[in-house]
Design a protein around this motif. Structure first.
Motif, PDB file in Angstrom:
ATOM      1  N   TRP A 188       0.836  -1.201   0.000  1.00  0.00           N
ATOM      2  CA  TRP A 188       0.000   0.000   0.000  1.00  0.00           C
ATOM      3  C   TRP A 188       0.876   1.259   0.000  1.00  0.00           C
ATOM      4  O   TRP A 188       0.609   2.214  -0.752  1.00  0.00           O
ATOM      5  N   ASN A 193     -16.616  -3.287   5.254  1.00  0.00           N
ATOM      6  CA  ASN A 193     -16.312  -2.489   4.063  1.00  0.00           C
ATOM      7  C   ASN A 193     -17.518  -1.704   3.550  1.00  0.00           C
ATOM      8  O   ASN A 193     -17.363  -0.564   3.113  1.00  0.00           O
ATOM      9  N   VAL A 205     -10.075   3.888  -3.342  1.00  0.00           N
ATOM     10  CA  VAL A 205     -10.302   3.654  -1.905  1.00  0.00           C
ATOM     11  C   VAL A 205     -10.914   2.267  -1.681  1.00  0.00           C
ATOM     12  O   VAL A 205     -10.466   1.505  -0.812  1.00  0.00           O
ATOM     13  N   SER A 206     -11.911   1.925  -2.489  1.00  0.00           N
ATOM     14  CA  SER A 206     -12.564   0.623  -2.288  1.00  0.00           C
ATOM     15  C   SER A 206     -11.658  -0.531  -2.713  1.00  0.00           C
ATOM     16  O   SER A 206     -11.741  -1.616  -2.146  1.00  0.00           O
ATOM     17  N   ALA A 214      -9.451  -1.115   0.255  1.00  0.00           N
ATOM     18  CA  ALA A 214     -10.185  -1.767   1.353  1.00  0.00           C
ATOM     19  C   ALA A 214     -10.239  -3.281   1.181  1.00  0.00           C
ATOM     20  O   ALA A 214     -10.231  -4.021   2.155  1.00  0.00           O
ATOM     21  N   ALA A 220      -7.614   1.916   3.629  1.00  0.00           N
ATOM     22  CA  ALA A 220      -8.559   2.578   2.712  1.00  0.00           C
ATOM     23  C   ALA A 220      -8.956   3.952   3.257  1.00  0.00           C
ATOM     24  O   ALA A 220      -9.063   4.919   2.498  1.00  0.00           O
ATOM     25  N   THR A 255      -6.159   6.261   2.652  1.00  0.00           N
ATOM     26  CA  THR A 255      -6.126   6.585   1.214  1.00  0.00           C
ATOM     27  C   THR A 255      -7.179   7.641   0.887  1.00  0.00           C
ATOM     28  O   THR A 255      -6.932   8.551   0.099  1.00  0.00           O
TER      29      THR A 255
END
Lengths: 88, 338
Positions: free
Chosen positions: A19, B177, B247-248, B251, B329, B332
């Motif tokens: 990440w 989520n 973002v998803s 996640a 996420a 982010t």
């Protein structure tokens, strides 16, 4: 060092590193790739735009491959350690 | 709208869990069950809990139809049609067992359906300017984005499907989520129908939580492909329509990692029944990684490669990875200029 940790910790570290690399990659794209070339010619613009997308995707694929290799190596070391200890 | 979302979450969770709790024995008697191979007694567990969750979602969306403005109905039509498509796909997979060479193109087709239906209904379902961290909105992504939508839905639906291997792992991940996306869509507020997307997300979080109640260790009900494929597709739909693509994706990094490891280690896309070797072996309640070179890799395979673990320990580790993905996420999200 990472190989000596519990697999869930190693996986978490690798996930975090992936990440972080992804975010760094976005930052570098924003800083260096996005401002590249804004010529008046439509052909030149399209070419540069296409090259930028290809560079972006190639770098992303490279990142993914590196990450996969690391995980695979991690798995192999765990399995071989287990076999060496005679647990199989 | 937030109030409606909370109501939707609570009621859908309650309805799904209560119905599934009462019909579990009927499902087993009728022969709709799976064997929980990770437990020493290998109990029969009712399967296809996703039917109930999908019906609750479809009913709730149909009711919503009467409470939203006329211009938003096209959006709802697309969401409902695609959700219905993946539910049917999962149902056929549960009843007949689809092969990977049919399942993958079908899941891609669902994404094509999004593009075609949003064009036909003039639905403004997605905006082909995905926001990236630091970069912001990426323009000129039109055609690339149209290709990306089917790929995204195929990836999310199959990634969810492959994460549903231990009691409660998928239902937990889906709940967390969907809740996260529900809040983030509202915070970003850049989608055409942010409030509606957030409401859908809370609704889906509710049904996921309802599933979690009956699917958590020790499971009383399995979700089946009906549940996992429809929830995965819905996640993709929320990501695309809520403009939270990156973002998803972050996640569900653990799910993507799981799917990618499995496919790349075998060298092709496969279904569970199509591989000879299992990623893990079960011995007297302990799960350990299959040491053979040809065994598919997965998260469970890696988690149990150092020492055998009980099913509960594996589930706990899965959930920790899910929470890590969600935390990343959220970071982010805040790194993205909205």
């Amino acid at each position: 060092m990472i190989m000596r940790l519990d697999p869930v910790v190693s996986l978490s570290v690798l996930l975090f590193l992936f990440w972080a690399a992804l975010i760094a990659f976005f930052y570098l794209s924003f800083t260096y790739l996005v401002p590249l070339g804004n010529p008046g010619s439509k052909v030149a613009f399209t070419t540069i735009h296409a090259l930028k997308i290809i560079t972006f995707l190639a770098a992303l694929a490279l990142l993914f491959y590196g990450w996969y290799t690391l995980i695979k190596r991690l798995r192999d070391s765990y399995i071989s350690a287990r076999i060496n200890q005679g647990l199989e | 709208m937030l109030f409606a979302s909370i109501i939707a979450f609570t009621f859908s969770a309650l309805i799904v869990s209560v119905i599934l709790y009462f019909v579990k024995d009927i499902f087993v008697k009728k022969g709709y069950y799976g064997v929980d191979v990770h437990k020493p007694a290998a109990p029969k567990v009712a399967e296809m809990g996703g039917i109930v969750s999908s019906l609750v979602v479809i009913f709730a969306l149909a009711v919503t139809y009467f409470f939203i403005p006329l211009h938003a109905r096209g959006f709802l039509d697309v969401f409902l049609s695609v959700f219905l498509f993946y539910t049917m796909l999962g149902l056929i997979d549960d009843l007949r067992g689809l092969r990977s060479r049919i399942k993958l193109p079908s899941s891609l087709f669902g994404g094509v359906l999004v593009v075609v239906l949003s064009y036909l209904f003039d639905a403004r379902f997605y905006d082909p300017r995905p926001p990236f961290p630091f970069v912001g909105e990426v323009h000129n992504a039109g055609l690339f984005y149209v290709i990306l939508v089917p790929v995204a839905l195929a990836v999310t639906s199959n990634a969810f499907n492959m994460y549903d291997v231990y009691n409660g792992t998928l239902a937990f991940a889906a709940t967390v989520n969907f809740l996260t996306l529900g809040v983030l869509v509202l915070l970003a507020g850049v989608a055409y129908y942010s409030a509606l997307v957030s409401y859908f997300s809370f609704l889906l979080a509710g049904v996921s939580f309802g599933l979690y109640v009956v699917n958590r260790y020790p499971a009383k009900f399995f979700l089946g492909d009906t549940g996992s494929l429809s929830l995965g597709a819905a996640y993709g739909l929320i990501a695309v329509s809520g403009r939270l693509e990156v973002v998803s994706a972050v996640a569900i990094l653990p799910m993507l990692m799981n799917g990618f490891l499995s496919f790349s280690s075998v060298g092709r896309i496969f279904e569970r029944h199509e591989v000879k070797q299992r990623p893990v072996m079960v011995n007297r309640g302990y799960i350990s990684a299959n040491p053979n070179i040809g065994a598919p890799m997965s998260i469970a395979h890696i988690l149990t490669s150092m020492r055998p673990l009980t099913e509960k320990e594996v589930i706990l580790r899965y959930n920790l990875l899910t929470l890590l993905g969600t935390a990343l996420a959220i970071i982010t999200f805040f790194l993205t200029p909205w």
